[in-house]
Design a protein around this motif. Structure first.
Motif, PDB file in Angstrom:
ATOM      1  N   GLY A  84      -2.901  24.574 -32.461  1.00 52.96           N
ATOM      2  CA  GLY A  84      -1.447  24.655 -32.160  1.00 52.96           C
ATOM      3  C   GLY A  84      -1.197  23.870 -30.638  1.00 52.96           C
ATOM      4  O   GLY A  84      -2.103  23.123 -30.284  1.00 52.96           O
ATOM      5  N   ARG A  85      -0.224  24.326 -30.193  1.00 54.62           N
ATOM      6  CA  ARG A  85       0.297  23.658 -28.747  1.00 54.62           C
ATOM      7  C   ARG A  85      -0.029  24.955 -27.760  1.00 54.62           C
ATOM      8  O   ARG A  85       0.482  25.973 -28.034  1.00 54.62           O
ATOM      9  CB  ARG A  85       1.583  23.070 -28.763  1.00 54.62           C
ATOM     10  N   PHE A  86      -0.450  24.284 -26.515  1.00 60.01           N
ATOM     11  CA  PHE A  86      -0.566  25.267 -25.580  1.00 60.01           C
ATOM     12  C   PHE A  86       0.027  24.957 -24.109  1.00 60.01           C
ATOM     13  O   PHE A  86       0.056  23.896 -24.024  1.00 60.01           O
ATOM     14  CB  PHE A  86      -2.014  25.761 -25.256  1.00 60.01           C
ATOM     15  N   VAL A  87       0.363  25.850 -23.297  1.00 63.30           N
ATOM     16  CA  VAL A  87       1.017  25.725 -22.120  1.00 63.30           C
ATOM     17  C   VAL A  87       0.044  25.176 -21.027  1.00 63.30           C
ATOM     18  O   VAL A  87      -0.962  26.003 -20.998  1.00 63.30           O
ATOM     19  CB  VAL A  87       1.680  27.024 -21.511  1.00 63.30           C
ATOM     20  N   ARG A  88       0.161  24.334 -20.362  1.00 66.73           N
ATOM     21  CA  ARG A  88      -0.516  23.838 -19.540  1.00 66.73           C
ATOM     22  C   ARG A  88      -0.093  24.093 -17.875  1.00 66.73           C
ATOM     23  O   ARG A  88      -0.695  24.207 -17.120  1.00 66.73           O
ATOM     24  CB  ARG A  88      -0.772  22.157 -19.254  1.00 66.73           C
ATOM     25  N   GLY A  89       1.483  24.252 -17.702  1.00 66.96           N
ATOM     26  CA  GLY A  89       2.163  24.503 -16.498  1.00 66.96           C
ATOM     27  C   GLY A  89       2.870  23.473 -16.032  1.00 66.96           C
ATOM     28  O   GLY A  89       2.846  22.402 -16.767  1.00 66.96           O
ATOM     29  N   ARG A  90       3.429  23.393 -14.962  1.00 62.46           N
ATOM     30  CA  ARG A  90       4.065  22.377 -14.421  1.00 62.46           C
ATOM     31  C   ARG A  90       3.338  21.401 -13.777  1.00 62.46           C
ATOM     32  O   ARG A  90       2.434  21.723 -13.160  1.00 62.46           O
ATOM     33  CB  ARG A  90       5.189  23.071 -13.130  1.00 62.46           C
ATOM     34  N   PRO A  91       3.567  20.089 -14.169  1.00 65.27           N
ATOM     35  CA  PRO A  91       2.814  18.903 -13.420  1.00 65.27           C
ATOM     36  C   PRO A  91       2.990  18.891 -12.124  1.00 65.27           C
ATOM     37  O   PRO A  91       4.010  19.022 -11.732  1.00 65.27           O
ATOM     38  CB  PRO A  91       3.312  17.616 -14.669  1.00 65.27           C
TER      39      PRO A  91
ATOM     40  N   PRO B  44       0.715  29.463 -18.240  1.00 67.85           N
ATOM     41  CA  PRO B  44      -0.419  28.527 -18.648  1.00 67.85           C
ATOM     42  C   PRO B  44      -1.538  29.282 -19.203  1.00 67.85           C
ATOM     43  O   PRO B  44      -1.944  30.528 -19.038  1.00 67.85           O
ATOM     44  CB  PRO B  44      -0.894  28.185 -17.027  1.00 67.85           C
ATOM     45  N   GLY B  45      -1.945  28.429 -20.073  1.00 64.42           N
ATOM     46  CA  GLY B  45      -2.961  28.769 -21.237  1.00 64.42           C
ATOM     47  C   GLY B  45      -2.376  29.485 -22.538  1.00 64.42           C
ATOM     48  O   GLY B  45      -3.256  29.856 -23.402  1.00 64.42           O
ATOM     49  N   SER B  46      -1.248  30.170 -22.490  1.00 67.86           N
ATOM     50  CA  SER B  46      -0.880  30.529 -23.530  1.00 67.86           C
ATOM     51  C   SER B  46      -0.401  29.735 -24.624  1.00 67.86           C
ATOM     52  O   SER B  46       0.134  28.467 -24.534  1.00 67.86           O
ATOM     53  CB  SER B  46       0.516  31.398 -22.984  1.00 67.86           C
ATOM     54  N   ALA B  47      -0.280  30.087 -25.876  1.00 65.70           N
ATOM     55  CA  ALA B  47       0.253  29.438 -27.193  1.00 65.70           C
ATOM     56  C   ALA B  47       1.843  29.176 -26.899  1.00 65.70           C
ATOM     57  O   ALA B  47       2.622  30.286 -26.781  1.00 65.70           O
ATOM     58  CB  ALA B  47      -0.189  30.086 -28.678  1.00 65.70           C
ATOM     59  N   MET B  48       2.400  28.110 -27.146  1.00 63.60           N
ATOM     60  CA  MET B  48       3.858  27.614 -27.304  1.00 63.60           C
ATOM     61  C   MET B  48       4.180  28.238 -28.804  1.00 63.60           C
ATOM     62  O   MET B  48       3.647  28.497 -29.640  1.00 63.60           O
ATOM     63  CB  MET B  48       4.131  26.184 -27.422  1.00 63.60           C
ATOM     64  N   PRO B  49       5.450  28.727 -28.728  1.00 62.70           N
ATOM     65  CA  PRO B  49       6.073  29.083 -29.776  1.00 62.70           C
ATOM     66  C   PRO B  49       6.030  27.952 -30.951  1.00 62.70           C
ATOM     67  O   PRO B  49       5.988  26.934 -30.786  1.00 62.70           O
ATOM     68  CB  PRO B  49       7.657  29.281 -29.691  1.00 62.70           C
ATOM     69  N   SER B  50       5.857  28.486 -32.014  1.00 63.54           N
ATOM     70  CA  SER B  50       5.726  27.522 -33.386  1.00 63.54           C
ATOM     71  C   SER B  50       7.142  26.743 -33.423  1.00 63.54           C
ATOM     72  O   SER B  50       7.995  27.187 -33.069  1.00 63.54           O
ATOM     73  CB  SER B  50       5.420  28.179 -34.609  1.00 63.54           C
ATOM     74  N   GLU B  51       6.872  25.879 -34.168  1.00 63.25           N
ATOM     75  CA  GLU B  51       8.223  24.865 -34.643  1.00 63.25           C
ATOM     76  C   GLU B  51       8.952  25.629 -35.293  1.00 63.25           C
ATOM     77  O   GLU B  51      10.343  25.586 -34.976  1.00 63.25           O
ATOM     78  CB  GLU B  51       7.696  23.609 -35.445  1.00 63.25           C
ATOM     79  N   HIS B  52       8.745  26.470 -36.202  1.00 60.07           N
ATOM     80  CA  HIS B  52       9.798  27.223 -37.123  1.00 60.07           C
ATOM     81  C   HIS B  52      10.642  28.219 -36.116  1.00 60.07           C
ATOM     82  O   HIS B  52      11.703  28.441 -36.141  1.00 60.07           O
ATOM     83  CB  HIS B  52       9.171  27.962 -38.112  1.00 60.07           C
ATOM     84  N   ARG B  53       9.645  29.006 -35.224  1.00 60.91           N
ATOM     85  CA  ARG B  53      10.399  29.709 -34.348  1.00 60.91           C
ATOM     86  C   ARG B  53      11.377  29.248 -33.381  1.00 60.91           C
ATOM     87  O   ARG B  53      12.504  29.756 -33.188  1.00 60.91           O
ATOM     88  CB  ARG B  53       9.391  30.690 -33.361  1.00 60.91           C
ATOM     89  N   LEU B  54      11.007  28.018 -32.609  1.00 56.86           N
ATOM     90  CA  LEU B  54      12.053  27.331 -32.123  1.00 56.86           C
ATOM     91  C   LEU B  54      13.105  26.807 -32.797  1.00 56.86           C
ATOM     92  O   LEU B  54      14.405  26.897 -32.324  1.00 56.86           O
ATOM     93  CB  LEU B  54      11.113  26.071 -31.350  1.00 56.86           C
TER      94      LEU B  54
END
Length: 243
Positions: free
Chosen positions: A69-76, A28-38
């Protein structure tokens, strides 16, 4: 209602990214991998990655921050109980991310049920975009998008090419409409001869039909997603919290 079958690639990607968030690999709080990386890691197309990230955002697993960019929130909190509904999946996903071919795209006389769901008058016409979806090269679903004729005008839905955006995003950006909620009806019946031939169905096998009507906040119907599935290949499942 979720449809249990071999999921499209973007749904498989959603499941893997959810697993990584749950395991703490994406904290949670970390950046998601980029579209290119995925794209490179999973060997999928950009529309597939974009569709998967959109689902994660809509379900509350990640946040999108303008310019960052996109960041992790965690499990809803209710993630274990909430599954993507059939209509939601088909409206959000890019056609390019789901194997299939366009069978029809144009204005036709609307069947009685579609006229009723779209609040059209007697003998009204509607726009239809029908695709035959395949799984491992075999027919699996007949998917039809039904819209009032004026809502389809000026969009890419008339093209025989796969739509790169989800149909919801495309209509909201092109026509300025805003989807608010979906009402689903599920019907079991015998297939028409056209449906049985397109889906390569054996004689005597029924179909499950999911009618998902998308409406705006005022309740005005905007579109019907009509999904026809061989009953021997699909299972319906729902999950919900108890008060």
């Amino acid at each position: 209602m979720s449809l249990e079958s071999v999921p499209p690639k973007y749904a498989q990607l959603v499941a893997e990214l959810q697993r990584r968030i749950e395991s703490g690999q994406y904290a949670p709080g970390s950046a998601m991998p980029s579209e290119h990386r995925l794209i490179e890691e999973f060997g999928v197309s950009r529309p597939t990655v974009v569709a998967a990230l959109r689902v994660l955002r809509d379900q509350g697993w990640i946040d999108s921050r303008q310019g960052k960019g996109r960041f992790v929130r965690g499990r809803p909190a209710l993630a274990s109980l909430e599954s993507a509904r059939a209509g939601q999946v088909r409206m959000a996903g890019s056609e390019a991310a789901i194997a299939g071919e366009v069978l029809a795209a144009g204005v036709v006389d609307a069947p009685n049920r579609i006229r009723s769901l779209l609040d059209l008058g007697p003998s009204s016409k509607a726009f239809i975009r029908r695709r035959l979806l395949t799984t491992d090269g075999a027919p699996s679903e007949l998917l039809s998008l039904w819209l009032p004729v004026d809502l389809a005008e000026g969009t890419d839905l008339t093209s025989a090419e796969p739509l790169q955006q989800g149909v919801r995003e495309h209509l909201e950006s092109r026509k300025g409409v805003k989807f608010d909620h979906v009402i689903e009806h599920i019907v079991a019946r015998m297939p028409t001869s056209e449906e049985a031939a397109a889906l390569s169905m054996s004689e005597g096998t029924p179909v499950l039909v999911v009618y998902a009507t998308a409406r705006d906040a005022a309740g005005q119907p905007l579109m019907v997603v009509d999904t026809v599935m061989p009953a021997d290949l699909h299972e319906l499942e729902d999950a919900y919290p108890l008060a």
